[in-house]
Motif scaffolding. Structure first.
Motif, PDB file in Angstrom:
ATOM      1  N   GLY A   1      38.808  37.434  39.592  1.00 11.61           N
ATOM      2  CA  GLY A   1      37.761  37.272  40.575  1.00 11.61           C
ATOM      3  C   GLY A   1      38.221  37.855  41.904  1.00 11.61           C
ATOM      4  N   GLN A   2      37.330  37.853  42.888  1.00 18.12           N
ATOM      5  CA  GLN A   2      37.647  38.479  44.171  1.00 18.12           C
ATOM      6  C   GLN A   2      38.633  37.661  45.011  1.00 18.12           C
ATOM      7  OE1 GLN A   2      34.612  37.911  42.943  1.00 18.12           O
ATOM      8  NE2 GLN A   2      33.161  39.522  43.505  1.00 18.12           N
TER       9      GLN A   2
ATOM     10  N   TYR B   1      50.100  45.672  39.141  1.00 20.86           N
ATOM     11  CA  TYR B   1      48.937  45.494  39.997  1.00 20.86           C
ATOM     12  C   TYR B   1      49.236  45.980  41.406  1.00 20.86           C
ATOM     13  CZ  TYR B   1      47.386  42.075  36.427  1.00 20.86           C
ATOM     14  OH  TYR B   1      47.013  41.450  35.264  1.00 20.86           O
TER      15      TYR B   1
ATOM     16  N   ILE C   1      52.547  44.161  42.496  1.00 16.66           N
ATOM     17  CA  ILE C   1      52.943  42.971  41.741  1.00 16.66           C
ATOM     18  C   ILE C   1      52.976  43.298  40.258  1.00 16.66           C
ATOM     19  CG2 ILE C   1      52.408  40.542  41.253  1.00 16.66           C
ATOM     20  CD1 ILE C   1      50.676  40.488  43.716  1.00 16.66           C
TER      21      ILE C   1
ATOM     22  N   GLU D   1      53.902  36.612  48.412  1.00 10.64           N
ATOM     23  CA  GLU D   1      54.398  36.085  47.145  1.00 10.64           C
ATOM     24  C   GLU D   1      53.467  36.496  46.015  1.00 10.64           C
ATOM     25  OE1 GLU D   1      57.697  34.362  48.844  1.00 10.64           O
ATOM     26  OE2 GLU D   1      57.199  34.323  46.700  1.00 10.64           O
ATOM     27  N   GLY D   2      53.951  36.353  44.781  1.00 14.60           N
ATOM     28  CA  GLY D   2      53.096  36.612  43.646  1.00 14.60           C
ATOM     29  C   GLY D   2      52.242  35.389  43.332  1.00 14.60           C
ATOM     30  N   PRO D   3      51.194  35.563  42.549  1.00 15.81           N
ATOM     31  CA  PRO D   3      50.346  34.429  42.160  1.00 15.81           C
ATOM     32  C   PRO D   3      51.130  33.441  41.295  1.00 15.81           C
ATOM     33  CG  PRO D   3      49.268  36.520  41.682  1.00 15.81           C
ATOM     34  CD  PRO D   3      50.693  36.831  41.982  1.00 15.81           C
TER      35      PRO D   3
ATOM     36  N   GLU E   1      40.035  32.925  50.021  1.00 12.65           N
ATOM     37  CA  GLU E   1      41.033  32.684  51.049  1.00 12.65           C
ATOM     38  C   GLU E   1      40.722  31.342  51.706  1.00 12.65           C
ATOM     39  OE1 GLU E   1      43.542  34.905  51.709  1.00 12.65           O
ATOM     40  OE2 GLU E   1      44.411  33.526  53.172  1.00 12.65           O
TER      41      GLU E   1
ATOM     42  N   LEU F   1      44.344  45.908  38.831  1.00 14.23           N
ATOM     43  CA  LEU F   1      45.222  46.381  37.759  1.00 14.23           C
ATOM     44  C   LEU F   1      45.389  47.890  37.844  1.00 14.23           C
ATOM     45  CD1 LEU F   1      46.808  45.712  35.153  1.00 14.23           C
ATOM     46  CD2 LEU F   1      44.687  46.134  33.890  1.00 14.23           C
TER      47      LEU F   1
ATOM     48  N   GLN G   1      47.756  45.178  45.397  1.00 15.01           N
ATOM     49  CA  GLN G   1      46.942  44.217  46.126  1.00 15.01           C
ATOM     50  C   GLN G   1      46.877  44.591  47.594  1.00 15.01           C
ATOM     51  OE1 GLN G   1      48.446  40.166  46.304  1.00 15.01           O
ATOM     52  NE2 GLN G   1      46.366  39.336  46.224  1.00 15.01           N
TER      53      GLN G   1
ATOM     54  N   LYS H   1      44.570  40.151  51.738  1.00 12.91           N
ATOM     55  CA  LYS H   1      43.515  39.153  51.524  1.00 12.91           C
ATOM     56  C   LYS H   1      42.521  39.565  50.439  1.00 12.91           C
ATOM     57  CE  LYS H   1      43.823  37.376  56.241  1.00 12.91           C
ATOM     58  NZ  LYS H   1      44.688  36.235  55.865  1.00 12.91           N
ATOM     59  N   LYS H   2      42.952  40.431  49.560  1.00 12.78           N
ATOM     60  CA  LYS H   2      42.094  40.859  48.464  1.00 12.78           C
ATOM     61  C   LYS H   2      42.702  40.451  47.129  1.00 12.78           C
ATOM     62  CE  LYS H   2      39.041  43.081  50.926  1.00 12.78           C
ATOM     63  NZ  LYS H   2      37.642  42.602  51.030  1.00 12.78           N
ATOM     64  N   SER H   3      41.916  40.576  46.095  1.00 12.47           N
ATOM     65  CA  SER H   3      42.387  40.217  44.767  1.00 12.47           C
ATOM     66  C   SER H   3      43.302  41.295  44.201  1.00 12.47           C
ATOM     67  CB  SER H   3      41.184  39.996  43.853  1.00 12.47           C
ATOM     68  OG  SER H   3      41.576  39.419  42.635  1.00 12.47           O
ATOM     69  N   LEU H   4      43.845  41.030  43.033  1.00 12.91           N
ATOM     70  CA  LEU H   4      44.739  41.987  42.378  1.00 12.91           C
ATOM     71  C   LEU H   4      43.933  43.066  41.677  1.00 12.91           C
ATOM     72  CD1 LEU H   4      46.509  39.399  42.755  1.00 12.91           C
ATOM     73  CD2 LEU H   4      47.766  40.131  40.738  1.00 12.91           C
TER      74      LEU H   4
ATOM     75  N   PHE I   1      53.785  36.077  36.781  1.00 17.83           N
ATOM     76  CA  PHE I   1      53.848  37.100  37.814  1.00 17.83           C
ATOM     77  C   PHE I   1      55.193  37.121  38.540  1.00 17.83           C
ATOM     78  CE2 PHE I   1      49.618  38.880  38.067  1.00 17.83           C
ATOM     79  CZ  PHE I   1      48.890  37.978  37.323  1.00 17.83           C
ATOM     80  N   GLY I   2      55.578  38.332  38.929  1.00 16.11           N
ATOM     81  CA  GLY I   2      56.711  38.486  39.828  1.00 16.11           C
ATOM     82  C   GLY I   2      56.285  38.139  41.246  1.00 16.11           C
ATOM     83  N   ALA I   3      57.245  38.136  42.150  1.00 19.39           N
ATOM     84  CA  ALA I   3      56.983  37.753  43.542  1.00 19.39           C
ATOM     85  C   ALA I   3      56.416  38.897  44.365  1.00 19.39           C
ATOM     86  CB  ALA I   3      58.253  37.214  44.181  1.00 19.39           C
ATOM     87  N   GLY I   4      56.334  40.080  43.779  1.00 25.23           N
ATOM     88  CA  GLY I   4      55.726  41.197  44.487  1.00 25.23           C
ATOM     89  C   GLY I   4      56.711  42.025  45.278  1.00 25.23           C
TER      90      GLY I   4
ATOM     91  N   PHE J   1      52.302  44.222  33.086  1.00 26.18           N
ATOM     92  CA  PHE J   1      51.184  44.783  33.832  1.00 26.18           C
ATOM     93  C   PHE J   1      51.631  45.074  35.254  1.00 26.18           C
ATOM     94  CE2 PHE J   1      47.966  43.766  30.657  1.00 26.18           C
ATOM     95  CZ  PHE J   1      48.554  42.714  29.970  1.00 26.18           C
TER      96      PHE J   1
ATOM     97  N   LEU K   1      42.844  32.389  43.080  1.00 22.22           N
ATOM     98  CA  LEU K   1      42.327  33.434  42.211  1.00 22.22           C
ATOM     99  C   LEU K   1      41.972  32.845  40.854  1.00 22.22           C
ATOM    100  CD1 LEU K   1      45.167  35.956  43.015  1.00 22.22           C
ATOM    101  CD2 LEU K   1      42.782  36.382  43.566  1.00 22.22           C
TER     102      LEU K   1
ATOM    103  N   PHE L   1      51.068  46.111  48.556  1.00 22.91           N
ATOM    104  CA  PHE L   1      51.817  45.054  47.873  1.00 22.91           C
ATOM    105  C   PHE L   1      51.647  45.290  46.378  1.00 22.91           C
ATOM    106  CE2 PHE L   1      54.258  41.391  48.014  1.00 22.91           C
ATOM    107  CZ  PHE L   1      53.725  40.331  47.298  1.00 22.91           C
TER     108      PHE L   1
END
Lengths: 115, 111
Positions: free
Chosen positions: B102-103, A36, A93, B41-43, B106, A46, A38, A41-44, A106-109, A34, B88, A91
């Motif tokens: 989810g959103q 993504y 990912i 970094e990644g999750p 932080e 897709l 980002q 400060k926000k979510s991923l 997940f990769g490190a981005g 997958f 997350l 960013f």
């Protein structure tokens, strides 16, 4: 453990150039990967689902000609940002799903900055 | 469309305090995962919960999966500055195994 390597970790490029990001599953086979995006400060979000040996499935609003995805083997998927522009700075990912499992690793981005 | 509502989105607390992050949906998920992500970094996967009512503990972190598998919570006891990051929640959706995120929360823990 399951390790996903993403390369490069950071890239700075000029507007109009293309950038390729690699995502490798190092110790397992991943039929599905997958991609993504980002924002700070926000979510991923897709972008697309990459299946080995077939065309990627893109999410609504993601330009497939802009973000080219290739999944040529069970351990490698690539994302190419074509003719990058400053608004593509973000960013990125990747993640890989182990065969037969429902967990994504997940990769490190990759931090892409387009000047 | 499956959605996960995560709250709060921002949390700033002092070292030693407790906190809870919530993840709610109107949809049932076969499993739900919690990740922690640091800047650049990644999750990183913290835990996966699969069974309704399940409780898992990871040191000072306690994860719960709702009985109906529609919600989950993360509770941190005696938070430390090292807990600072983006948390997350993500559920495995019913469309090709995509993760529904989810959103994010932080979290900032001040010494």
């Amino acid at each position: 453990g399951a390790v996903v390597s993403q390369h490069p970790s950071r890239v700075i490029c000029k507007s109009g150039t293309s950038v390729k990001i690699e995502c490798r599953s190092l110790d397992f086979q991943a039929t599905t990967m997958f991609w993504y995006r980002q924002f700070p400060k926000k979510s991923l979000m897709l972008m697309a689902t990459s299946n080995e040996g077939s065309k990627a499935t893109y999410e609504q609003g993601v330009e497939k000609d802009k973000f080219l995805i290739n999944h040529a083997s069970l351990t490698l998927s690539t994302l190419t940002v074509t003719s990058a522009h400053p608004e593509d700075s973000s960013f990125y990912i990747c993640s890989a799903r182990r065969q037969g499992a429902n967990i994504q690793y997940f990769g490190a981005g990759t931090r892409l900055s387009v000047l | 469309t499956q959605l996960l509502e995560q709250s709060p989105q921002f949390l700033s607390i002092q070292e030693g305090e407790n906190l809870t992050v919530y993840c709610n949906s109107s949809s049932v998920f076969s499993s739900l995962q919690w990740y922690r992500q640091e800047p650049g970094e990644g999750p990183v996967l913290l835990v996966t919960v699969v069974t309704g009512g399940e409780v898992k503990k990871l040191k000072r972190l306690t994860f719960q999966f709702g009985d109906a598998r529609k919600d989950s919570s993360l509770h941190i006891t005696a938070a430390q500055p090292g807990d600072t990051g983006l948390y997350l929640c993500a559920g495995v959706g019913n469309q090709g195994g995509k993760l529904i995120f989810g959103q994010g929360t932080e979290l900032s823990v001040k010494p």
